[in-house]
Design an enzyme around this catalytic site. Structure first.
Site, short mmCIF file in Angstrom:
data_model
loop_
_atom_site.label_atom_id
_atom_site.label_comp_id
_atom_site.label_asym_id
_atom_site.label_seq_id
_atom_site.Cartn_x
_atom_site.Cartn_y
_atom_site.Cartn_z
N GLU A 1 8.16 0.45 20.15
CA GLU A 1 7.59 0.57 18.80
C GLU A 1 6.56 -0.53 18.56
O GLU A 1 6.80 -1.70 18.89
CB GLU A 1 8.72 0.46 17.79
CG GLU A 1 8.56 1.35 16.59
CD GLU A 1 8.63 2.84 16.95
OE1 GLU A 1 7.55 3.46 17.08
OE2 GLU A 1 9.74 3.35 17.09
N HIS A 2 5.44 -0.12 17.99
CA HIS A 2 4.33 -1.05 17.71
C HIS A 2 3.84 -1.72 19.00
O HIS A 2 3.49 -2.90 19.02
CB HIS A 2 4.73 -2.09 16.66
CG HIS A 2 4.86 -1.48 15.30
ND1 HIS A 2 3.77 -1.26 14.48
CD2 HIS A 2 5.93 -1.01 14.62
CE1 HIS A 2 4.18 -0.69 13.36
NE2 HIS A 2 5.49 -0.51 13.41
N ASP B 1 1.89 0.52 21.16
CA ASP B 1 0.79 1.36 21.67
C ASP B 1 -0.57 0.69 21.46
O ASP B 1 -1.40 0.64 22.37
CB ASP B 1 0.83 2.81 21.14
CG ASP B 1 0.83 2.98 19.64
OD1 ASP B 1 0.90 1.97 18.91
OD2 ASP B 1 0.74 4.15 19.19
N GLY C 1 6.11 11.71 5.57
CA GLY C 1 6.52 10.35 5.22
C GLY C 1 7.85 9.97 5.85
O GLY C 1 8.53 9.06 5.39
N SER D 1 5.63 11.65 12.52
CA SER D 1 4.27 12.07 12.92
C SER D 1 3.85 13.42 12.38
O SER D 1 3.32 14.27 13.11
CB SER D 1 4.13 12.09 14.44
OG SER D 1 4.15 10.79 14.90
N ASP E 1 1.40 9.02 18.99
CA ASP E 1 1.81 10.24 18.28
C ASP E 1 1.01 11.45 18.74
O ASP E 1 1.55 12.53 18.97
CB ASP E 1 1.62 10.06 16.76
CG ASP E 1 2.30 8.79 16.25
OD1 ASP E 1 3.13 8.23 16.99
OD2 ASP E 1 1.99 8.36 15.12
N TYR F 1 0.38 -2.15 8.22
CA TYR F 1 0.14 -1.72 9.61
C TYR F 1 -1.10 -2.41 10.19
O TYR F 1 -1.01 -3.04 11.26
CB TYR F 1 0.03 -0.19 9.66
CG TYR F 1 -0.03 0.39 11.05
CD1 TYR F 1 1.12 0.81 11.71
CD2 TYR F 1 -1.25 0.52 11.71
CE1 TYR F 1 1.05 1.36 12.99
CE2 TYR F 1 -1.32 1.07 12.98
CZ TYR F 1 -0.17 1.49 13.62
OH TYR F 1 -0.25 2.02 14.89
C1 GLA Z 1 2.72 4.87 13.82
C2 GLA Z 1 1.40 4.95 14.58
C3 GLA Z 1 1.65 4.87 16.08
C4 GLA Z 1 2.52 3.66 16.44
C5 GLA Z 1 3.77 3.62 15.56
C6 GLA Z 1 4.58 2.39 15.78
O1 GLA Z 1 3.48 6.02 14.10
O2 GLA Z 1 0.73 6.15 14.29
O3 GLA Z 1 0.42 4.82 16.77
O4 GLA Z 1 1.80 2.48 16.36
O5 GLA Z 1 3.44 3.70 14.18
O6 GLA Z 1 5.13 2.39 17.05
#
Ligand code: GLA
Length: 406
Positions: free
Chosen positions: A40-41, A43, A136, A140, A186, A236
Protein backbone atom coordinates in the site's frame (compact mmCIF):
# COMPACT_ATOMS: atom_id res chain seq x y z
CA UNK A 1 -23.37 -16.13 -6.82
CA UNK A 2 -20.69 -14.05 -8.58
CA UNK A 3 -22.14 -14.94 -11.98
CA UNK A 4 -25.61 -14.02 -10.83
CA UNK A 5 -24.42 -10.64 -9.54
CA UNK A 6 -22.73 -9.97 -12.87
CA UNK A 7 -25.75 -11.08 -14.91
CA UNK A 8 -28.04 -8.88 -12.83
CA UNK A 9 -25.77 -5.91 -13.34
CA UNK A 10 -25.65 -6.52 -17.08
CA UNK A 11 -29.45 -6.81 -17.20
CA UNK A 12 -29.63 -3.55 -15.28
CA UNK A 13 -27.28 -1.85 -17.77
CA UNK A 14 -29.48 -2.99 -20.68
CA UNK A 15 -32.66 -1.86 -18.95
CA UNK A 16 -31.15 1.52 -18.05
CA UNK A 17 -30.02 2.01 -21.65
CA UNK A 18 -33.47 1.17 -23.06
CA UNK A 19 -35.14 3.48 -20.57
CA UNK A 20 -32.92 6.42 -21.52
CA UNK A 21 -32.52 5.92 -25.27
CA UNK A 22 -35.57 3.88 -26.29
CA UNK A 23 -33.61 1.26 -28.24
CA UNK A 24 -31.36 -1.75 -27.67
CA UNK A 25 -27.66 -1.37 -26.77
CA UNK A 26 -25.30 -3.27 -29.07
CA UNK A 27 -21.85 -3.02 -27.43
CA UNK A 28 -20.94 -3.84 -23.80
CA UNK A 29 -17.76 -3.38 -21.80
CA UNK A 30 -17.01 -4.30 -18.18
CA UNK A 31 -14.14 -3.54 -15.80
CA UNK A 32 -13.78 -4.64 -12.17
CA UNK A 33 -12.85 -2.89 -8.95
CA UNK A 34 -9.90 -4.27 -7.00
CA UNK A 35 -8.70 -5.12 -3.55
CA UNK A 36 -5.06 -4.77 -2.68
CA UNK A 37 -3.76 -7.72 -0.64
CA UNK A 38 -0.59 -5.85 0.36
CA UNK A 39 1.80 -3.19 -0.99
CA UNK A 40 0.00 0.00 0.00
CA UNK A 41 1.23 3.45 -0.98
CA UNK A 42 4.16 1.88 -2.76
CA UNK A 43 3.05 2.23 -6.39
CA UNK A 44 4.00 5.90 -6.74
CA UNK A 45 7.32 5.05 -5.11
CA UNK A 46 8.10 2.59 -7.90
CA UNK A 47 7.66 -0.30 -5.47
CA UNK A 48 5.64 -3.52 -5.43
CA UNK A 49 1.89 -3.95 -5.10
CA UNK A 50 -0.14 -7.16 -4.86
CA UNK A 51 -3.78 -6.54 -5.84
CA UNK A 52 -6.50 -8.74 -7.32
CA UNK A 53 -9.62 -7.84 -9.27
CA UNK A 54 -12.91 -8.36 -7.38
CA UNK A 55 -16.30 -9.67 -8.44
CA UNK A 56 -17.73 -6.15 -8.53
CA UNK A 57 -17.88 -4.34 -11.86
CA UNK A 58 -18.70 -1.24 -13.81
CA UNK A 59 -20.59 -2.11 -16.99
CA UNK A 60 -21.28 0.15 -19.96
CA UNK A 61 -23.95 -0.58 -22.52
CA UNK A 62 -23.64 1.46 -25.70
CA UNK A 63 -24.66 1.95 -29.32
CA UNK A 64 -22.97 4.14 -31.93
CA UNK A 65 -25.14 6.95 -33.32
CA UNK A 66 -25.03 8.55 -36.74
CA UNK A 67 -24.22 11.99 -35.33
CA UNK A 68 -21.21 13.48 -33.53
CA UNK A 69 -23.12 13.67 -30.28
CA UNK A 70 -22.16 11.42 -27.37
CA UNK A 71 -24.53 11.19 -24.42
CA UNK A 72 -23.81 8.98 -21.42
CA UNK A 73 -26.10 8.26 -18.47
CA UNK A 74 -24.85 6.91 -15.19
CA UNK A 75 -26.23 5.63 -11.93
CA UNK A 76 -24.75 3.53 -9.17
CA UNK A 77 -26.87 0.55 -8.33
CA UNK A 78 -25.68 -0.05 -4.79
CA UNK A 79 -25.37 3.54 -3.73
CA UNK A 80 -28.42 5.69 -3.50
CA UNK A 81 -26.26 8.76 -2.93
CA UNK A 82 -25.29 8.77 -6.58
CA UNK A 83 -27.92 10.54 -8.64
CA UNK A 84 -28.93 9.37 -12.07
CA UNK A 85 -27.33 11.90 -14.38
CA UNK A 86 -26.44 12.39 -18.02
CA UNK A 87 -23.52 14.17 -19.62
CA UNK A 88 -22.60 15.15 -23.14
CA UNK A 89 -19.05 14.35 -24.18
CA UNK A 90 -16.69 15.71 -26.80
CA UNK A 91 -14.84 13.27 -29.04
CA UNK A 92 -11.63 15.24 -29.06
CA UNK A 93 -8.15 14.52 -27.74
CA UNK A 94 -7.74 17.92 -26.16
CA UNK A 95 -10.77 18.88 -24.11
CA UNK A 96 -9.86 21.18 -21.23
CA UNK A 97 -10.20 19.53 -17.78
CA UNK A 98 -12.84 21.00 -15.42
CA UNK A 99 -11.68 23.01 -12.39
CA UNK A 100 -13.85 20.93 -10.06
CA UNK A 101 -13.84 17.36 -11.36
CA UNK A 102 -16.97 15.21 -11.16
CA UNK A 103 -17.91 11.73 -12.50
CA UNK A 104 -17.98 13.07 -16.05
CA UNK A 105 -14.33 14.15 -15.76
CA UNK A 106 -13.25 10.50 -15.48
CA UNK A 107 -15.25 9.65 -18.59
CA UNK A 108 -14.21 12.66 -20.67
CA UNK A 109 -10.60 12.25 -19.57
CA UNK A 110 -10.54 8.60 -20.62
CA UNK A 111 -12.17 9.33 -23.97
CA UNK A 112 -9.68 12.12 -24.70
CA UNK A 113 -6.69 10.03 -23.60
CA UNK A 114 -7.85 7.08 -25.80
CA UNK A 115 -8.05 9.42 -28.79
CA UNK A 116 -4.59 10.78 -28.02
CA UNK A 117 -3.24 7.24 -28.05
CA UNK A 118 -4.48 6.56 -31.56
CA UNK A 119 -8.13 5.48 -31.29
CA UNK A 120 -10.49 7.18 -33.76
CA UNK A 121 -14.26 7.11 -33.68
CA UNK A 122 -16.34 7.44 -36.83
CA UNK A 123 -19.38 8.74 -34.96
CA UNK A 124 -20.69 9.58 -31.54
CA UNK A 125 -22.39 7.02 -29.29
CA UNK A 126 -25.03 6.70 -26.61
CA UNK A 127 -24.17 4.82 -23.44
CA UNK A 128 -25.49 3.87 -20.01
CA UNK A 129 -23.16 3.06 -17.10
CA UNK A 130 -24.00 1.03 -14.02
CA UNK A 131 -21.69 -0.17 -11.28
CA UNK A 132 -21.73 -2.32 -8.16
CA UNK A 133 -18.23 -1.29 -7.06
CA UNK A 134 -18.90 0.62 -3.81
CA UNK A 135 -18.09 4.30 -4.22
CA UNK A 136 -15.65 5.77 -1.71
CA UNK A 137 -14.85 2.30 -0.40
CA UNK A 138 -11.22 2.21 -1.49
CA UNK A 139 -12.04 -0.52 -4.02
CA UNK A 140 -11.17 1.53 -7.12
CA UNK A 141 -14.56 2.51 -8.40
CA UNK A 142 -12.81 5.28 -10.39
CA UNK A 143 -10.33 2.95 -12.07
CA UNK A 144 -13.14 0.57 -12.99
CA UNK A 145 -15.01 3.48 -14.58
CA UNK A 146 -11.96 4.64 -16.56
CA UNK A 147 -10.97 1.17 -17.68
CA UNK A 148 -14.53 0.28 -18.71
CA UNK A 149 -14.73 3.44 -20.81
CA UNK A 150 -11.34 2.72 -22.43
CA UNK A 151 -12.45 -0.86 -23.17
CA UNK A 152 -15.62 0.44 -24.78
CA UNK A 153 -13.63 2.88 -26.91
CA UNK A 154 -11.36 0.03 -28.04
CA UNK A 155 -14.41 -1.91 -29.20
CA UNK A 156 -16.14 1.07 -30.86
CA UNK A 157 -12.99 2.22 -32.65
CA UNK A 158 -11.49 -1.17 -33.45
CA UNK A 159 -8.19 0.15 -32.04
CA UNK A 160 -6.75 -2.32 -29.52
CA UNK A 161 -4.37 -0.92 -26.91
CA UNK A 162 -1.44 -3.22 -26.23
CA UNK A 163 -0.14 -4.38 -22.83
CA UNK A 164 0.23 -1.53 -20.38
CA UNK A 165 -1.06 1.12 -22.83
CA UNK A 166 -4.66 0.99 -21.63
CA UNK A 167 -3.99 1.18 -17.88
CA UNK A 168 -1.43 3.94 -18.39
CA UNK A 169 -3.74 6.10 -20.46
CA UNK A 170 -6.37 5.71 -17.74
CA UNK A 171 -3.80 6.89 -15.18
CA UNK A 172 -3.17 9.94 -17.41
CA UNK A 173 -6.92 10.61 -17.45
CA UNK A 174 -7.11 10.42 -13.66
CA UNK A 175 -4.12 12.74 -13.17
CA UNK A 176 -5.17 15.31 -15.72
CA UNK A 177 -8.98 15.26 -15.62
CA UNK A 178 -9.82 14.00 -12.12
CA UNK A 179 -6.78 15.83 -10.69
CA UNK A 180 -5.87 12.89 -8.49
CA UNK A 181 -2.12 12.06 -8.56
CA UNK A 182 -2.68 8.30 -8.17
CA UNK A 183 -0.14 5.57 -8.83
CA UNK A 184 -0.61 2.85 -11.46
CA UNK A 185 -1.94 -0.07 -9.38
CA UNK A 186 -5.70 0.34 -9.72
CA UNK A 187 -5.81 0.77 -13.49
CA UNK A 188 -3.36 -2.11 -14.08
CA UNK A 189 -5.33 -4.64 -12.09
CA UNK A 190 -8.71 -3.48 -13.41
CA UNK A 191 -7.46 -3.72 -17.00
CA UNK A 192 -5.26 -6.82 -16.78
CA UNK A 193 -6.55 -8.86 -13.83
CA UNK A 194 -7.11 -12.58 -14.37
CA UNK A 195 -9.55 -14.97 -12.76
CA UNK A 196 -8.07 -16.89 -9.81
CA UNK A 197 -4.86 -14.82 -9.86
CA UNK A 198 -3.47 -11.95 -7.86
CA UNK A 199 -1.03 -9.63 -9.61
CA UNK A 200 2.44 -8.82 -8.34
CA UNK A 201 3.17 -5.55 -10.06
CA UNK A 202 6.63 -4.03 -10.10
CA UNK A 203 5.67 -0.37 -10.41
CA UNK A 204 9.14 0.63 -11.57
CA UNK A 205 9.41 -1.68 -14.57
CA UNK A 206 5.59 -1.62 -14.90
CA UNK A 207 5.69 -5.37 -15.47
CA UNK A 208 2.89 -7.45 -13.95
CA UNK A 209 3.36 -11.07 -12.87
CA UNK A 210 0.21 -13.14 -12.45
CA UNK A 211 0.28 -15.21 -9.25
CA UNK A 212 -2.20 -18.12 -9.05
CA UNK A 213 -4.50 -17.86 -6.05
CA UNK A 214 -6.87 -20.72 -6.50
CA UNK A 215 -6.74 -22.55 -3.14
CA UNK A 216 -10.47 -23.08 -2.48
CA UNK A 217 -9.90 -23.38 1.27
CA UNK A 218 -8.88 -19.71 1.54
CA UNK A 219 -11.26 -16.83 0.84
CA UNK A 220 -10.93 -13.07 0.60
CA UNK A 221 -13.32 -11.16 2.83
CA UNK A 222 -13.85 -7.47 2.16
CA UNK A 223 -15.30 -5.43 4.99
CA UNK A 224 -16.49 -1.93 4.26
CA UNK A 225 -16.28 0.25 7.37
CA UNK A 226 -18.79 2.55 5.69
CA UNK A 227 -16.53 5.43 6.58
CA UNK A 228 -16.31 7.11 3.23
CA UNK A 229 -12.79 7.58 2.01
CA UNK A 230 -11.99 10.70 0.00
CA UNK A 231 -8.66 10.86 -1.73
CA UNK A 232 -9.21 14.12 -3.51
CA UNK A 233 -8.08 16.14 -0.48
CA UNK A 234 -4.53 17.11 0.33
CA UNK A 235 -3.50 13.97 2.29
CA UNK A 236 -2.65 11.73 -0.68
CA UNK A 237 -0.54 14.29 -2.60
CA UNK A 238 1.16 15.19 0.69
CA UNK A 239 2.17 11.55 1.31
CA UNK A 240 3.44 11.33 -2.24
CA UNK A 241 5.45 14.54 -1.89
CA UNK A 242 6.97 13.39 1.42
CA UNK A 243 8.24 10.16 -0.17
CA UNK A 244 9.67 12.02 -3.13
CA UNK A 245 11.47 14.49 -0.89
CA UNK A 246 13.17 11.72 1.08
CA UNK A 247 14.15 9.81 -2.08
CA UNK A 248 15.68 12.95 -3.54
CA UNK A 249 17.55 13.76 -0.34
CA UNK A 250 19.14 10.31 -0.64
CA UNK A 251 20.09 10.96 -4.25
CA UNK A 252 17.40 8.71 -5.81
CA UNK A 253 14.31 9.27 -7.89
CA UNK A 254 12.16 6.71 -6.08
CA UNK A 255 12.04 5.26 -2.57
CA UNK A 256 12.01 1.84 -4.20
CA UNK A 257 15.71 2.38 -4.83
CA UNK A 258 16.44 2.86 -1.11
CA UNK A 259 17.05 -0.17 1.13
CA UNK A 260 15.97 -0.31 4.79
CA UNK A 261 19.61 -0.35 5.90
CA UNK A 262 20.34 2.77 3.89
CA UNK A 263 17.24 4.50 5.21
CA UNK A 264 18.15 3.73 8.82
CA UNK A 265 21.73 4.88 8.23
CA UNK A 266 20.38 8.19 6.89
CA UNK A 267 17.97 8.76 9.76
CA UNK A 268 19.72 11.82 11.21
CA UNK A 269 19.90 13.48 7.83
CA UNK A 270 16.16 12.92 7.28
CA UNK A 271 15.24 14.08 10.80
CA UNK A 272 16.96 17.39 10.03
CA UNK A 273 14.85 17.88 6.86
CA UNK A 274 11.62 19.81 6.37
CA UNK A 275 9.34 19.58 3.36
CA UNK A 276 6.78 22.40 3.42
CA UNK A 277 4.95 21.91 6.72
CA UNK A 278 6.14 18.31 7.09
CA UNK A 279 8.89 17.88 9.65
CA UNK A 280 11.79 15.43 9.47
CA UNK A 281 10.35 12.96 11.95
CA UNK A 282 7.21 12.59 9.86
CA UNK A 283 9.23 12.32 6.65
CA UNK A 284 11.25 9.51 8.18
CA UNK A 285 8.12 7.63 9.24
CA UNK A 286 6.56 7.97 5.78
CA UNK A 287 9.72 6.63 4.12
CA UNK A 288 10.03 3.80 6.67
CA UNK A 289 6.56 2.66 5.69
CA UNK A 290 7.22 2.75 1.94
CA UNK A 291 10.58 0.97 2.15
CA UNK A 292 9.33 -1.64 4.65
CA UNK A 293 6.15 -2.28 2.68
CA UNK A 294 8.12 -3.43 -0.36
CA UNK A 295 9.89 -6.03 1.77
CA UNK A 296 6.59 -7.20 3.27
CA UNK A 297 4.94 -7.41 -0.14
CA UNK A 298 7.58 -9.69 -1.60
CA UNK A 299 7.55 -11.83 1.55
CA UNK A 300 3.80 -12.15 1.48
CA UNK A 301 3.74 -13.10 -2.19
CA UNK A 302 6.26 -15.91 -1.60
CA UNK A 303 4.41 -17.10 1.49
CA UNK A 304 1.10 -17.10 -0.38
CA UNK A 305 2.55 -19.19 -3.19
CA UNK A 306 4.03 -21.60 -0.62
CA UNK A 307 0.77 -21.79 1.36
CA UNK A 308 2.63 -20.50 4.42
CA UNK A 309 -0.42 -18.80 5.93
CA UNK A 310 1.20 -17.86 9.23
CA UNK A 311 3.73 -15.68 7.36
CA UNK A 312 0.99 -14.26 5.13
CA UNK A 313 -0.90 -13.19 8.27
CA UNK A 314 2.18 -11.66 9.91
CA UNK A 315 2.87 -9.53 6.83
CA UNK A 316 -0.73 -8.33 6.65
CA UNK A 317 -0.82 -7.23 10.29
CA UNK A 318 2.62 -5.61 10.02
CA UNK A 319 1.46 -3.72 6.93
CA UNK A 320 -1.60 -2.49 8.78
CA UNK A 321 0.42 -1.30 11.75
CA UNK A 322 2.82 0.53 9.49
CA UNK A 323 -0.02 2.24 7.62
CA UNK A 324 -1.62 3.16 10.94
CA UNK A 325 1.44 4.40 12.81
CA UNK A 326 4.03 5.46 10.21
CA UNK A 327 1.95 6.41 7.20
CA UNK A 328 -1.05 7.57 9.25
CA UNK A 329 -3.71 6.72 6.68
CA UNK A 330 -5.96 4.56 8.85
CA UNK A 331 -8.82 5.65 11.12
CA UNK A 332 -10.30 4.30 14.33
CA UNK A 333 -13.13 2.36 12.66
CA UNK A 334 -10.72 0.54 10.34
CA UNK A 335 -8.35 -0.18 13.23
CA UNK A 336 -11.26 -1.72 15.12
CA UNK A 337 -12.10 -3.95 12.15
CA UNK A 338 -8.53 -5.23 11.97
CA UNK A 339 -8.43 -5.79 15.73
CA UNK A 340 -11.72 -7.69 15.67
CA UNK A 341 -10.44 -9.96 12.89
CA UNK A 342 -7.15 -10.45 14.69
CA UNK A 343 -8.90 -11.40 17.92
CA UNK A 344 -10.82 -14.15 16.10
CA UNK A 345 -7.38 -15.44 15.14
CA UNK A 346 -6.14 -18.52 13.25
CA UNK A 347 -8.16 -20.93 15.41
CA UNK A 348 -11.31 -19.07 14.42
CA UNK A 349 -10.24 -19.17 10.76
CA UNK A 350 -8.68 -15.72 10.29
CA UNK A 351 -5.32 -15.75 8.48
CA UNK A 352 -4.64 -12.00 8.41
CA UNK A 353 -6.27 -8.60 8.00
CA UNK A 354 -5.34 -5.05 7.04
CA UNK A 355 -6.61 -1.79 5.65
CA UNK A 356 -6.76 -1.81 1.85
CA UNK A 357 -6.60 1.02 -0.69
CA UNK A 358 -5.75 4.66 -0.23
CA UNK A 359 -6.99 4.84 3.37
CA UNK A 360 -8.85 7.35 5.57
CA UNK A 361 -11.82 4.98 5.74
CA UNK A 362 -12.94 2.47 3.16
CA UNK A 363 -12.38 -1.26 3.56
CA UNK A 364 -10.27 -3.92 5.20
CA UNK A 365 -9.14 -7.06 3.43
CA UNK A 366 -9.13 -10.25 5.49
CA UNK A 367 -7.93 -13.67 4.39
CA UNK A 368 -10.02 -16.39 5.99
CA UNK A 369 -10.60 -20.13 5.90
CA UNK A 370 -13.46 -20.69 3.47
CA UNK A 371 -15.40 -23.03 5.76
CA UNK A 372 -15.44 -20.35 8.48
CA UNK A 373 -16.06 -17.33 6.23
CA UNK A 374 -19.76 -16.87 7.04
CA UNK A 375 -19.25 -17.25 10.74
CA UNK A 376 -16.34 -14.77 10.69
CA UNK A 377 -18.34 -12.23 8.69
CA UNK A 378 -21.17 -12.43 11.24
CA UNK A 379 -18.80 -11.99 14.18
CA UNK A 380 -17.05 -9.01 12.59
CA UNK A 381 -20.35 -7.30 11.77
CA UNK A 382 -21.74 -7.82 15.29
CA UNK A 383 -18.60 -6.72 17.07
CA UNK A 384 -18.13 -3.68 14.80
CA UNK A 385 -21.68 -2.55 15.51
CA UNK A 386 -21.09 -3.00 19.24
CA UNK A 387 -17.79 -1.13 19.28
CA UNK A 388 -18.34 1.59 16.69
CA UNK A 389 -22.12 1.84 16.37
CA UNK A 390 -22.00 1.51 12.59
CA UNK A 391 -23.02 -1.24 10.18
CA UNK A 392 -20.21 -2.89 8.22
CA UNK A 393 -20.92 -4.26 4.75
CA UNK A 394 -19.12 -7.54 4.14
CA UNK A 395 -18.67 -9.73 1.09
CA UNK A 396 -16.48 -12.60 -0.04
CA UNK A 397 -14.83 -12.49 -3.45
CA UNK A 398 -12.57 -14.64 -5.56
CA UNK A 399 -9.88 -13.08 -7.76
CA UNK A 400 -11.89 -11.97 -10.78
CA UNK A 401 -11.35 -11.42 -14.48
CA UNK A 402 -10.15 -7.97 -15.57
CA UNK A 403 -11.72 -5.73 -18.21
CA UNK A 404 -13.44 -7.24 -21.20
CA UNK A 405 -15.93 -6.70 -23.95
CA UNK A 406 -19.07 -8.76 -23.42
C1 GLA B 1 -5.13 4.74 -4.27
C2 GLA B 1 -4.34 5.07 -5.54
C3 GLA B 1 -3.35 3.96 -5.85
C4 GLA B 1 -2.49 3.63 -4.63
C5 GLA B 1 -3.35 3.42 -3.40
C6 GLA B 1 -2.54 3.21 -2.16
O1 GLA B 1 -5.94 3.63 -4.51
O2 GLA B 1 -5.22 5.24 -6.63
O3 GLA B 1 -2.56 4.33 -6.95
O4 GLA B 1 -1.52 4.61 -4.42
O5 GLA B 1 -4.24 4.50 -3.19
O6 GLA B 1 -1.83 2.03 -2.22
Amino acid sequence: MADRLFDNLLADAKEFFREKFGCEPTVFAAAPGRVNLIGEHTDYNGGYVFPMAIERYTIIAATPTDSDKTTIWTKDCGNKMVPTVAGDFTLSADVAPKDSPDWASYVQGTISCCLRKGATLKSGFNAAIVSNVPLGGGLSSSASLEVSVATLIEELSGHKFEGSEKPLLCVDAEHEYAKMPCGIMDQFISALGQKDCAMLLDCKSEKPEMVPMSDPTVSVLITNSNVKHELTGSEYPERRAACKAVAEALGRKLLREVSMDELLASKDKILAMKNGEIVGETLFKRARHAVGEDVRTLKMKDALVAGDWATVGEQMYASHESLRDDYEVSCKEIDELVEIARSIGPDGGVIGSRITGGGFGGCTVTLVRTDKADEIAKKIAQEYKARVGKDATIFVTRPAQGARVL
